[in-house]
Design an enzyme around this catalytic site. Sequence first.
Site, PDB file in Angstrom:
ATOM      1  N   ASP A 195      -4.504  78.630  15.424  1.00  0.00           N
ATOM      2  CA  ASP A 195      -4.302  77.500  16.317  1.00  0.00           C
ATOM      3  C   ASP A 195      -5.567  76.643  16.288  1.00  0.00           C
ATOM      4  OD1 ASP A 195      -3.160  75.889  18.354  1.00  0.00           O
ATOM      5  OD2 ASP A 195      -4.255  77.023  19.867  1.00  0.00           O
ATOM      6  N   GLY A 210      -0.290  71.496  17.466  1.00  0.00           N
ATOM      7  CA  GLY A 210       0.637  70.514  17.996  1.00  0.00           C
ATOM      8  C   GLY A 210       0.046  69.124  18.087  1.00  0.00           C
ATOM      9  N   ASP A 233      -5.083  81.280  21.272  1.00  0.00           N
ATOM     10  CA  ASP A 233      -5.624  81.529  22.611  1.00  0.00           C
ATOM     11  C   ASP A 233      -4.650  81.235  23.727  1.00  0.00           C
ATOM     12  OD1 ASP A 233      -7.084  78.560  23.950  1.00  0.00           O
ATOM     13  OD2 ASP A 233      -5.681  78.682  22.296  1.00  0.00           O
ATOM     14  N   ASN A 274       1.510  79.536  23.840  1.00  0.00           N
ATOM     15  CA  ASN A 274       2.298  79.006  22.728  1.00  0.00           C
ATOM     16  C   ASN A 274       1.970  79.679  21.392  1.00  0.00           C
ATOM     17  OD1 ASN A 274      -0.288  77.874  22.792  1.00  0.00           O
ATOM     18  ND2 ASN A 274       0.355  76.046  21.715  1.00  0.00           N
TER      19      ASN A 274
END
Length: 1295
Positions: free
Chosen positions: A435, A847, A971, A974
């Site tokens: 991420d 995202g 973390d 999601n």
Amino acid sequence: MERLHWIRHRLQRLLPGDGGRGWYSPASTLSTKRSLDPPDSPDPGGRRLSGKRRSVTPRHAPGQSQHGSSRNYQGNGIRTTKYSLLSFIPKNLFEQFHRVANLYFLFLVLLNWVPVVEAFQKEITMIPLAVVLFVIAVKDALEDYRRYRYDQRVNNTSTSVYCGKQRRYVERRWAEVCVGDLVRLYCNDIIPADMVLLHSSDPGGVCHIETANLDGESNLKLRRVVRDLQRQGLDFSPETFSSRIECENPNNELQCFRGYMEHPSKARVGLHIENLLLRTCTVRNTEMVVGFVVYAGHETKAMQNNSGPRYKRSKLERRLNTDVLWSVALLLLLCFTAAVGHGLWLNSLKNPFFLIPGDPPPLLAGFYMFWTMIIVLQVLIPISLYVSIEIVKLGQIYFIQSDVDLYSEQTASGVQCRALNITEDLGQIQYLFSDKTGTLTENCMLFRRCTIAGVEYPHHDNAQWLEQYEEQDTHSRPHTLRSRCSRKSLSCRSLSCNRSSVSLHTLASQSDTASQEPAHAHGAFSRTMECMVAPDPLLQLKLQELPRPEGAAAAELSYILDFFLALAVCNTVVVSSPTKSQHVVPVPRTPQRSLEDMKLLLQKFSLPRFPHAPSSLHPDTPAPAQSPAPSSFPAPSAEGAGLWEECDDDDCGEELFYESESPDEAALVQAARAYGYTLQARSAEHLVVALPGSAPLTVPLLHLLPFHSDRKRMSVVVRHPVTGRVVVFTKGADSVVMELKDPGSNPTYYHRTQRHLDDYAREGLRTLCVAKRVLEEAEYEAWLKKHVLAETSIENREELLLDSAQRLETNLTLLGATGIVDRLQDDVPETIEALQRAGIRMWVLTGDKQETAVNIAYACRLLRPSDQLLTANCESKDACEALFSRLSEEIHRWEESQAASVGGGGVSGFTLVIDGRTLDWALGAELQGAFLQLTQHCRSVICCRSTPLQKSQVVRLVRDTLGVTTLAVGDGANDVSMIQVADVGIGISGQEGMQAVMSSDFAVSRFKHLRKLLLVHGHWCYTRLANMILYFFYKNVMYVNLLFWYQFFCGFSGSVMTNSWALIFFNLLFTSAPPLLYGILDKDVSADALLGVPQLYASGQNSEAYCRTTFWLTLLDSFYQSLVCFFVPYLAFAGSDVSIFSFGSPINSSALLIILLHQVIESRTLTWLHGAVLLGSAAFYYGFSLLFSVLCVTCNSPTDPLGVETHAMSQPLYYCVCVLTTVLALLPRVSYHAFHNTICPPDTVRAGLMDRLVSKEYWTHVGQWTDTPAPQTLSVNADPSSTTDRPPDHHNVLS
């Protein structure tokens, strides 16, 4: 009857099958469906329903006995233990015999009891299995006892329960709380069961809970009193409460609760998740609450979600299982050979004198001999290997968790190993999926700049403030992740409620006394950096004209006012102060009706003047002003709102403390406050906001539409404090909000804003758009009717609410956008560079916008200036397929041209950037192959605008299709699905709670810790465990073959040349300790060399230490050593009258020396501890042999080993044979290592030799090995004027 009910209740609690269901037992009898039966179904009168719901009435209600309403429901006592005193032995044995190896040895024990195939004494064959079962049973008992002590502390915790007989609240243990009880809790109390909230001391009927014990998140969640019960006043009378609750049966859905409350008048009120207080959560910011228990004990949602420790099979374990099957095949081959040989030998004899009449014929005798040899050669299957692996992994985990380099002072935490069986996978990672926000970056947001009505406000001072803060932070700020906005700002969660704050961990580690230190003293996302916002000079100048705007300035000013009002109210921030748990909302004021009234209001309250900016500023080309030091900014006037968070709020007379669910909200609220828009209080129906220069105004909060991953935005419906009209304020992702614009709005604003958003993304800023919509009263009433139906619906409630929000969030007027800084974590570029040099392919799944992700990739060195950037942004599936084909052809031609021009040199690398829509098509069955083929040519891949589902799909696709070892790190919540799908999941304990950590296999506090965790500990764990497994196979096969070679000289009769005790103990005791030390402490390369030369990690990726080749070479070596170990003593004693045990004595001794010295040759680390264990093993063997020879007379019936060892060891030939056998057996291995390490040394050997060099020569060799140029750096948060490295030009980008 009441006494009988009590006795029945106590018996059910004592039985393990009811209230004591274990923590890890599946709730197979509980329904997990979402829907309820129709509300008009018959009432069962408090009994458990057979359908999808349950009915609960108060235990103190008239007509209800003390145990009437809950006698058929589970009690609140928990039992996470797996065993009881009575069930421990049978249940533990039952679980252990689920292992195939244990069943195999149990079969051998039973087989040895059959007279025709008996090989040893019956008791002797039971010893190995008994030892293994005993060791594992002791370990399981200690673990279960620790769980038992935890259960006792939790069950004995006291709480206040209403007693109908005494008509007052009494203290009871948690275990005594039942379904139907009324429980009273105070601030900082832990909730003992799932309860419907009936009363709150808050006038608005709300309560805040902290779910850190449940999901690890420290931000507060809002809970509300059941509708129609909110207006009961400050006093709640339990005697008058007689309503019945109909709700769904227990399930594990934390975000969902459905049911209704039926009053005596038959009126029904819907129940939602916001009405439910969950077990293990903590009451915060509320003095007192009263709840009605609906789920207790193991039926609570917290216990339903606790499925126990996670289990994954490592790549090495799968390889091991395959090789165990090969060992079984080898065992069957040896036994079959012995059986055939025995039959042929008997058939070749002519009337032997030793045959007894009635003995079986040769064919049947050979069949019996097959099973006898299974017993004799049983050691070939390493029964102790599985136990040894568990012990070694515990030792490896201990050293990983004890590494001080993996400890973070900021979070006061080190690495957590949550999965105990995949440590070796850390050394074999080939693909890393990460991420971005909170993983590569800090996730501590600072409001950086904004654009309002198409005008950009750069806020240059914020960048300088950030640099000053970081310099001061390094030297003066104490190392704590969540410090306050000022030293005077204390969390009301510990000061306002005058009660101790404890957690379940406190209960498990301390006695039942109150904790003296509040466990939670800090709020979520309340760092000092987030509170520092320096107003932009141009925006200050425009706000100075607020009392007298004219013409276009008035229209622009209205945008500015609404923009900051939206930042202040469009959030879920909880407001508190050092003296109040939650600010009380005052009586609503009469709203101002027009902008002219607002002007008069601001003039009346004397709007404070901001520092003057240069007069030459232009809206489109603002010039940065010189930023004074923080201390030089003027303090706020007594009449106005403060500019800085560090200053006290003069409007309310005390400092405010903001707690938010995300760092974005905290940064935006602080930005609004910097311009005088201060959020001062919040309730369920109102917000209090202090506008610039005015007294606090009450903003009626009509509805809050929370953030949803499908909508990618959140909204609030308020009544505007100035105009009194219904206004929808929306805040969300720019890709979504920009598409919801009003067709009749000014297109110039949108074009300018989009240009500014692109600039923000190129700087690596996180962007959010802010918009509004003004509703007419009739329009609002029409929407409200449908929305109320959606809120009160039981079936498909989530879908209806989503549709209702989407109907409202249309035709929006864009107010502006924000850019928020999210700094890179420390040492992220160095970590990524080291991982890539180690051969790990890294993918970033985020995202964020494409421009933001690419900029961050350059900053963290995932992208290099010389890399070729491939972009995939397609509008259709066909276009996506064509693009993949074209990019593959471009790469092929480019590689050929580069190879021809450079003379065969490799390319610098490719990086693929793909957006979420294109990724959807790429993950389809038709394009998966082309997509993966394209990514094979890329050093890294960046997936932008990806959803949590897409993240997990990408990881699964790469893992399953390419057959590689994957690691996912994140973390936030999601990232949970991605973490669980990967072979190794790592959670980072960051700002977004602990859901990722709780779902992970390993947890670290910073991304930089991955460097040492993988390159050092991962390499060590894999190498140690691989070498230990090979060593186990080697010593077992080597020793078993000694028994097999003897069968050629005893007619394949199953006889052995040593006593059965030494045979059983040889692998179980005499040679078991050295491999454990070998697997825990051996270091083939030092940590400095592994960090300095990341290329050494490739040995684990390629499974060089343990593969098919090394396995069969090890078996061949063991066969050779067994031949030497048997036939050298055989030739030495040939022709003599030596006894069978005297012949076996030097064979056993030589085998022990060969096996121990073999490990010395293979070990790269030899310490005094290794020497002590090796010498101790040899001493143990000789001591046991001598005592056995002296004391044992009938221990080895029918033979007598008395005096055999003492006599053999007194002969010089014994020592000559042992020395010669050992030298000849180990000579080929020593010679191989000498020639191989001299002529073609492996990388690990070269690195080991480098460790012996002095410092200067060492680093010279490291530089020659790596041969990489110095990396270039990029300051991701720098202003455009100061940025030195930019993304590549368009001619370097293939799209």
